[in-house]
Motif scaffolding. Structure first.
Motif, PDB file in Angstrom:
ATOM      1  N   PHE A  44      -7.633 -10.651   1.121  1.00 21.18           N
ATOM      2  CA  PHE A  44      -8.515  -9.515   0.890  1.00 21.18           C
ATOM      3  C   PHE A  44      -8.828  -8.754   2.176  1.00 21.18           C
ATOM      4  CE2 PHE A  44      -8.698 -11.376  -3.231  1.00 21.18           C
ATOM      5  CZ  PHE A  44      -8.703 -10.256  -4.034  1.00 21.18           C
ATOM      6  N   TYR A  45      -8.758  -9.422   3.316  1.00 18.25           N
ATOM      7  CA  TYR A  45      -8.822  -8.701   4.583  1.00 18.25           C
ATOM      8  C   TYR A  45      -7.578  -7.815   4.709  1.00 18.25           C
ATOM      9  CZ  TYR A  45      -8.600  -7.567   9.491  1.00 18.25           C
ATOM     10  OH  TYR A  45      -8.494  -6.879  10.670  1.00 18.25           O
ATOM     11  N   SER A  46      -6.424  -8.362   4.379  1.00 19.77           N
ATOM     12  CA  SER A  46      -5.167  -7.609   4.445  1.00 19.77           C
ATOM     13  C   SER A  46      -5.187  -6.412   3.510  1.00 19.77           C
ATOM     14  CB  SER A  46      -3.984  -8.522   4.092  1.00 19.77           C
ATOM     15  OG  SER A  46      -3.876  -9.592   4.995  1.00 19.77           O
ATOM     16  N   ILE A  47      -5.687  -6.618   2.306  1.00 22.74           N
ATOM     17  CA  ILE A  47      -5.772  -5.502   1.345  1.00 22.74           C
ATOM     18  C   ILE A  47      -6.666  -4.412   1.913  1.00 22.74           C
ATOM     19  CG2 ILE A  47      -6.637  -4.795  -0.920  1.00 22.74           C
ATOM     20  CD1 ILE A  47      -5.699  -7.574  -1.952  1.00 22.74           C
ATOM     21  N   ARG A  48      -7.794  -4.804   2.488  1.00 19.98           N
ATOM     22  CA  ARG A  48      -8.711  -3.809   3.065  1.00 19.98           C
ATOM     23  C   ARG A  48      -8.032  -3.025   4.180  1.00 19.98           C
ATOM     24  NH1 ARG A  48     -14.647  -5.297   5.367  1.00 19.98           N
ATOM     25  NH2 ARG A  48     -13.479  -5.676   7.267  1.00 19.98           N
ATOM     26  N   LYS A  49      -7.253  -3.703   5.020  1.00 19.80           N
ATOM     27  CA  LYS A  49      -6.517  -3.010   6.082  1.00 19.80           C
ATOM     28  C   LYS A  49      -5.465  -2.075   5.484  1.00 19.80           C
ATOM     29  CE  LYS A  49      -6.997  -3.245   9.865  1.00 19.80           C
ATOM     30  NZ  LYS A  49      -7.885  -2.421  10.694  1.00 19.80           N
ATOM     31  N   LEU A  50      -4.762  -2.513   4.452  1.00 21.20           N
ATOM     32  CA  LEU A  50      -3.758  -1.663   3.804  1.00 21.20           C
ATOM     33  C   LEU A  50      -4.397  -0.434   3.154  1.00 21.20           C
ATOM     34  CD1 LEU A  50      -1.507  -4.432   2.227  1.00 21.20           C
ATOM     35  CD2 LEU A  50      -0.748  -2.713   3.903  1.00 21.20           C
ATOM     36  N   MET A  51      -5.614  -0.573   2.671  1.00 22.13           N
ATOM     37  CA  MET A  51      -6.307   0.548   2.041  1.00 22.13           C
ATOM     38  C   MET A  51      -6.596   1.666   3.040  1.00 22.13           C
ATOM     39  SD  MET A  51      -8.919  -1.506  -0.458  1.00 22.13           S
ATOM     40  CE  MET A  51      -9.614  -0.093  -1.264  1.00 22.13           C
ATOM     41  N   ASP A  52      -6.649   1.329   4.298  1.00 19.84           N
ATOM     42  CA  ASP A  52      -6.942   2.320   5.337  1.00 19.84           C
ATOM     43  C   ASP A  52      -5.687   2.996   5.874  1.00 19.84           C
ATOM     44  OD1 ASP A  52      -9.630   1.729   5.068  1.00 19.84           O
ATOM     45  OD2 ASP A  52      -9.615   0.229   6.662  1.00 19.84           O
ATOM     46  N   THR A  53      -4.564   2.734   5.242  1.00 17.12           N
ATOM     47  CA  THR A  53      -3.290   3.335   5.639  1.00 17.12           C
ATOM     48  C   THR A  53      -2.674   4.008   4.411  1.00 17.12           C
ATOM     49  OG1 THR A  53      -1.885   1.459   5.043  1.00 17.12           O
ATOM     50  CG2 THR A  53      -2.921   1.390   7.222  1.00 17.12           C
ATOM     51  N   PRO A  54      -1.685   4.833   4.618  1.00 15.38           N
ATOM     52  CA  PRO A  54      -0.985   5.408   3.445  1.00 15.38           C
ATOM     53  C   PRO A  54       0.127   4.476   2.946  1.00 15.38           C
ATOM     54  CG  PRO A  54      -0.240   6.494   5.438  1.00 15.38           C
ATOM     55  CD  PRO A  54      -1.308   5.513   5.847  1.00 15.38           C
ATOM     56  N   LYS A  55      -0.131   3.165   2.943  1.00 17.39           N
ATOM     57  CA  LYS A  55       0.881   2.182   2.567  1.00 17.39           C
ATOM     58  C   LYS A  55       0.723   1.672   1.140  1.00 17.39           C
ATOM     59  CE  LYS A  55       2.485   2.167   6.786  1.00 17.39           C
ATOM     60  NZ  LYS A  55       3.756   2.714   7.159  1.00 17.39           N
ATOM     61  N   ILE A  56      -0.384   2.020   0.485  1.00 14.94           N
ATOM     62  CA  ILE A  56      -0.550   1.717  -0.937  1.00 14.94           C
ATOM     63  C   ILE A  56      -1.068   2.974  -1.630  1.00 14.94           C
ATOM     64  CG2 ILE A  56      -0.812  -0.781  -0.729  1.00 14.94           C
ATOM     65  CD1 ILE A  56      -3.797  -0.476  -0.951  1.00 14.94           C
ATOM     66  N   SER A  57      -0.773   3.085  -2.898  1.00 14.94           N
ATOM     67  CA  SER A  57      -1.086   4.306  -3.635  1.00 14.94           C
ATOM     68  C   SER A  57      -2.579   4.449  -3.915  1.00 14.94           C
ATOM     69  CB  SER A  57      -0.305   4.341  -4.947  1.00 14.94           C
ATOM     70  OG  SER A  57      -0.700   3.269  -5.771  1.00 14.94           O
ATOM     71  N   ASP A  58      -2.986   5.677  -4.096  1.00 16.57           N
ATOM     72  CA  ASP A  58      -4.386   5.965  -4.424  1.00 16.57           C
ATOM     73  C   ASP A  58      -4.802   5.265  -5.715  1.00 16.57           C
ATOM     74  OD1 ASP A  58      -4.510   7.526  -2.159  1.00 16.57           O
ATOM     75  OD2 ASP A  58      -4.461   9.442  -3.222  1.00 16.57           O
ATOM     76  N   SER A  59      -3.889   5.162  -6.674  1.00 20.38           N
ATOM     77  CA  SER A  59      -4.239   4.518  -7.949  1.00 20.38           C
ATOM     78  C   SER A  59      -4.581   3.043  -7.738  1.00 20.38           C
ATOM     79  CB  SER A  59      -3.110   4.676  -8.970  1.00 20.38           C
ATOM     80  OG  SER A  59      -1.926   4.062  -8.510  1.00 20.38           O
ATOM     81  N   THR A  60      -3.917   2.387  -6.799  1.00 17.78           N
ATOM     82  CA  THR A  60      -4.251   0.991  -6.496  1.00 17.78           C
ATOM     83  C   THR A  60      -5.583   0.923  -5.760  1.00 17.78           C
ATOM     84  OG1 THR A  60      -1.940   0.311  -6.448  1.00 17.78           O
ATOM     85  CG2 THR A  60      -3.494  -1.079  -5.254  1.00 17.78           C
ATOM     86  N   ILE A  61      -5.781   1.805  -4.811  1.00 13.42           N
ATOM     87  CA  ILE A  61      -7.045   1.827  -4.063  1.00 13.42           C
ATOM     88  C   ILE A  61      -8.224   2.060  -5.005  1.00 13.42           C
ATOM     89  CG2 ILE A  61      -8.392   3.163  -2.368  1.00 13.42           C
ATOM     90  CD1 ILE A  61      -5.738   3.552  -0.838  1.00 13.42           C
ATOM     91  N   GLU A  62      -8.024   2.884  -6.016  1.00 16.74           N
ATOM     92  CA  GLU A  62      -9.097   3.230  -6.950  1.00 16.74           C
ATOM     93  C   GLU A  62      -9.224   2.247  -8.107  1.00 16.74           C
ATOM     94  OE1 GLU A  62      -7.935   7.201  -7.911  1.00 16.74           O
ATOM     95  OE2 GLU A  62      -8.299   7.897  -5.866  1.00 16.74           O
ATOM     96  N   LEU A  63      -8.471   1.137  -8.060  1.00 16.97           N
ATOM     97  CA  LEU A  63      -8.512   0.126  -9.115  1.00 16.97           C
ATOM     98  C   LEU A  63      -9.954  -0.286  -9.418  1.00 16.97           C
ATOM     99  CD1 LEU A  63      -6.909  -1.944 -10.895  1.00 16.97           C
ATOM    100  CD2 LEU A  63      -7.103  -3.512  -8.945  1.00 16.97           C
ATOM    101  N   LYS A  64     -10.288  -0.333 -10.688  1.00 19.08           N
ATOM    102  CA  LYS A  64     -11.609  -0.784 -11.129  1.00 19.08           C
ATOM    103  C   LYS A  64     -11.485  -2.207 -11.657  1.00 19.08           C
ATOM    104  CE  LYS A  64     -13.538   3.192 -10.362  1.00 19.08           C
ATOM    105  NZ  LYS A  64     -14.003   3.381  -9.026  1.00 19.08           N
TER     106      LYS A  64
END
Length: 177
Positions: A44-64
Protein backbone atom coordinates in the motif's frame (compact mmCIF):
# COMPACT_ATOMS: atom_id res chain seq x y z
CA UNK A 1 9.47 9.73 -8.79
CA UNK A 2 9.01 6.22 -10.13
CA UNK A 3 10.59 5.98 -13.56
CA UNK A 4 9.88 2.31 -14.33
CA UNK A 5 6.69 0.96 -12.79
CA UNK A 6 6.97 -2.64 -13.99
CA UNK A 7 9.02 -3.78 -10.98
CA UNK A 8 6.76 -2.01 -8.51
CA UNK A 9 3.69 -3.58 -10.11
CA UNK A 10 5.29 -7.02 -10.34
CA UNK A 11 5.89 -6.84 -6.58
CA UNK A 12 2.19 -6.04 -6.04
CA UNK A 13 1.21 -9.11 -8.07
CA UNK A 14 3.61 -11.26 -6.04
CA UNK A 15 2.05 -9.94 -2.82
CA UNK A 16 -1.45 -10.68 -4.13
CA UNK A 17 -0.37 -14.27 -4.82
CA UNK A 18 1.17 -14.54 -1.35
CA UNK A 19 -2.00 -13.30 0.35
CA UNK A 20 -4.11 -15.68 -1.69
CA UNK A 21 -1.81 -18.56 -0.69
CA UNK A 22 -2.04 -17.55 2.99
CA UNK A 23 -5.84 -17.49 2.71
CA UNK A 24 -5.70 -21.22 1.97
CA UNK A 25 -2.85 -22.15 4.33
CA UNK A 26 -4.20 -23.94 7.38
CA UNK A 27 -1.00 -23.70 9.44
CA UNK A 28 0.21 -20.10 9.61
CA UNK A 29 3.30 -19.57 11.71
CA UNK A 30 4.50 -16.37 13.44
CA UNK A 31 7.07 -15.83 10.66
CA UNK A 32 4.21 -15.95 8.14
CA UNK A 33 2.36 -13.24 10.07
CA UNK A 34 5.38 -10.96 9.68
CA UNK A 35 5.48 -11.66 5.93
CA UNK A 36 1.75 -10.89 5.62
CA UNK A 37 2.20 -7.63 7.51
CA UNK A 38 5.19 -6.60 5.39
CA UNK A 39 3.41 -7.52 2.15
CA UNK A 40 0.39 -5.39 3.02
CA UNK A 41 2.32 -2.38 4.35
CA UNK A 42 4.85 -2.26 1.54
CA UNK A 43 2.18 -2.89 -1.11
CA UNK A 44 0.00 0.00 0.00
CA UNK A 45 3.00 2.30 0.33
CA UNK A 46 3.92 1.30 -3.23
CA UNK A 47 0.38 1.94 -4.47
CA UNK A 48 0.44 5.38 -2.86
CA UNK A 49 3.74 6.17 -4.61
CA UNK A 50 2.35 4.92 -7.94
CA UNK A 51 -0.71 7.14 -7.48
CA UNK A 52 1.57 10.17 -7.51
CA UNK A 53 2.90 9.29 -10.96
CA UNK A 54 1.24 8.86 -14.35
CA UNK A 55 1.93 5.11 -14.08
CA UNK A 56 -1.61 4.00 -13.20
CA UNK A 57 -4.88 5.15 -14.71
CA UNK A 58 -7.20 7.71 -13.18
CA UNK A 59 -9.94 5.07 -12.99
CA UNK A 60 -7.75 2.96 -10.69
CA UNK A 61 -6.78 5.97 -8.58
CA UNK A 62 -10.47 6.86 -8.22
CA UNK A 63 -11.42 3.30 -7.19
CA UNK A 64 -14.11 3.28 -4.51
CA UNK A 65 -13.89 0.63 -1.81
CA UNK A 66 -16.63 -0.38 0.60
CA UNK A 67 -14.91 -0.64 3.96
CA UNK A 68 -16.47 -2.32 6.96
CA UNK A 69 -15.83 -0.66 10.29
CA UNK A 70 -16.78 -0.78 13.95
CA UNK A 71 -17.04 2.18 16.34
CA UNK A 72 -14.57 2.96 19.11
CA UNK A 73 -15.62 2.35 22.71
CA UNK A 74 -12.75 3.87 24.67
CA UNK A 75 -9.49 5.75 24.32
CA UNK A 76 -6.76 3.81 22.48
CA UNK A 77 -3.21 4.02 23.77
CA UNK A 78 0.06 2.24 23.18
CA UNK A 79 -0.62 0.23 26.37
CA UNK A 80 -4.05 -1.09 25.38
CA UNK A 81 -3.93 -1.17 21.58
CA UNK A 82 -3.60 -4.97 21.62
CA UNK A 83 -7.06 -5.29 23.27
CA UNK A 84 -9.07 -4.67 20.12
CA UNK A 85 -12.19 -6.43 21.46
CA UNK A 86 -12.32 -4.04 24.43
CA UNK A 87 -11.63 -0.92 22.37
CA UNK A 88 -14.17 -1.40 19.56
CA UNK A 89 -17.69 -2.75 19.30
CA UNK A 90 -16.86 -5.47 16.78
CA UNK A 91 -20.50 -6.64 16.76
CA UNK A 92 -21.59 -3.25 15.40
CA UNK A 93 -20.52 -3.46 11.75
CA UNK A 94 -21.03 -0.45 9.53
CA UNK A 95 -19.97 0.28 5.96
CA UNK A 96 -18.63 3.37 4.27
CA UNK A 97 -17.18 3.99 0.85
CA UNK A 98 -13.64 5.37 0.66
CA UNK A 99 -11.15 5.92 -2.12
CA UNK A 100 -7.90 4.06 -2.71
CA UNK A 101 -5.71 6.85 -1.32
CA UNK A 102 -7.64 6.75 1.97
CA UNK A 103 -7.03 3.01 2.24
CA UNK A 104 -3.33 3.44 1.46
CA UNK A 105 -3.01 6.11 4.14
CA UNK A 106 -4.76 3.93 6.71
CA UNK A 107 -2.21 1.17 6.20
CA UNK A 108 0.82 3.46 5.94
CA UNK A 109 -0.19 5.30 9.12
CA UNK A 110 -1.70 2.32 10.92
CA UNK A 111 -1.73 2.45 14.69
CA UNK A 112 -3.48 -0.88 15.00
CA UNK A 113 -3.02 -3.65 12.47
CA UNK A 114 -4.13 -7.20 13.13
CA UNK A 115 -4.71 -10.09 10.77
CA UNK A 116 -7.44 -12.65 11.35
CA UNK A 117 -6.61 -16.31 10.85
CA UNK A 118 -9.60 -18.62 10.82
CA UNK A 119 -8.96 -22.11 12.20
CA UNK A 120 -8.56 -24.62 9.43
CA UNK A 121 -9.11 -21.98 6.75
CA UNK A 122 -6.25 -19.48 6.77
CA UNK A 123 -5.96 -15.72 6.49
CA UNK A 124 -9.44 -14.20 6.14
CA UNK A 125 -9.21 -10.45 6.81
CA UNK A 126 -7.35 -7.76 8.67
CA UNK A 127 -8.30 -4.99 11.07
CA UNK A 128 -6.60 -1.62 10.86
CA UNK A 129 -6.90 1.97 11.90
CA UNK A 130 -4.62 4.95 11.54
CA UNK A 131 -3.16 7.07 14.27
CA UNK A 132 -5.76 9.73 13.39
CA UNK A 133 -8.80 7.44 13.40
CA UNK A 134 -7.90 5.08 16.26
CA UNK A 135 -10.31 6.78 18.69
CA UNK A 136 -13.14 6.84 16.16
CA UNK A 137 -13.28 3.47 14.44
CA UNK A 138 -11.46 0.38 13.28
CA UNK A 139 -11.77 -0.87 9.71
CA UNK A 140 -11.57 -4.38 8.40
CA UNK A 141 -11.12 -5.72 4.91
CA UNK A 142 -11.21 -9.23 3.48
CA UNK A 143 -8.27 -10.92 1.82
CA UNK A 144 -10.33 -11.19 -1.38
CA UNK A 145 -10.69 -7.40 -1.57
CA UNK A 146 -6.99 -6.88 -0.82
CA UNK A 147 -6.01 -9.35 -3.55
CA UNK A 148 -8.39 -7.66 -5.99
CA UNK A 149 -6.85 -4.23 -5.33
CA UNK A 150 -3.27 -5.50 -5.64
CA UNK A 151 -4.08 -7.28 -8.90
CA UNK A 152 -5.92 -4.25 -10.26
CA UNK A 153 -3.00 -1.88 -9.62
CA UNK A 154 -0.39 -4.47 -10.56
CA UNK A 155 -1.98 -5.00 -13.98
CA UNK A 156 -2.77 -1.34 -14.71
CA UNK A 157 -0.64 -0.09 -17.60
CA UNK A 158 -2.20 3.12 -18.99
CA UNK A 159 -2.11 3.63 -22.74
CA UNK A 160 -2.68 7.41 -22.92
CA UNK A 161 -1.49 10.47 -21.02
CA UNK A 162 -3.08 13.85 -21.66
CA UNK A 163 -1.35 16.92 -20.22
CA UNK A 164 -2.93 20.37 -20.27
CA UNK A 165 -2.00 23.64 -18.59
CA UNK A 166 -4.51 25.51 -16.44
CA UNK A 167 -4.81 28.93 -18.11
CA UNK A 168 -5.28 30.75 -14.79
CA UNK A 169 -2.74 29.05 -12.53
CA UNK A 170 -0.29 27.70 -15.10
CA UNK A 171 -0.38 24.35 -13.30
CA UNK A 172 -0.03 21.20 -15.39
CA UNK A 173 -3.08 18.94 -15.29
CA UNK A 174 -2.82 15.27 -16.25
CA UNK A 175 -5.36 12.73 -17.34
CA UNK A 176 -4.14 9.13 -17.40
CA UNK A 177 -6.18 6.66 -19.45
Amino acid sequence: MISESYYWKESLLDCANNLERYSKLKDIKPKDLVEIEKDIFISFYSIRKLMDTPKISDSTIELKINLNWSPNLKNVTMLNSHNMHELYDLNDIRVETKNLRFLCNQFVHSYIFEVVIEDGVGLSCCYFTSDRDKNKKIFFITVEVLVHILNLVGNDYPSKLKITRDSKTGELLTEVL
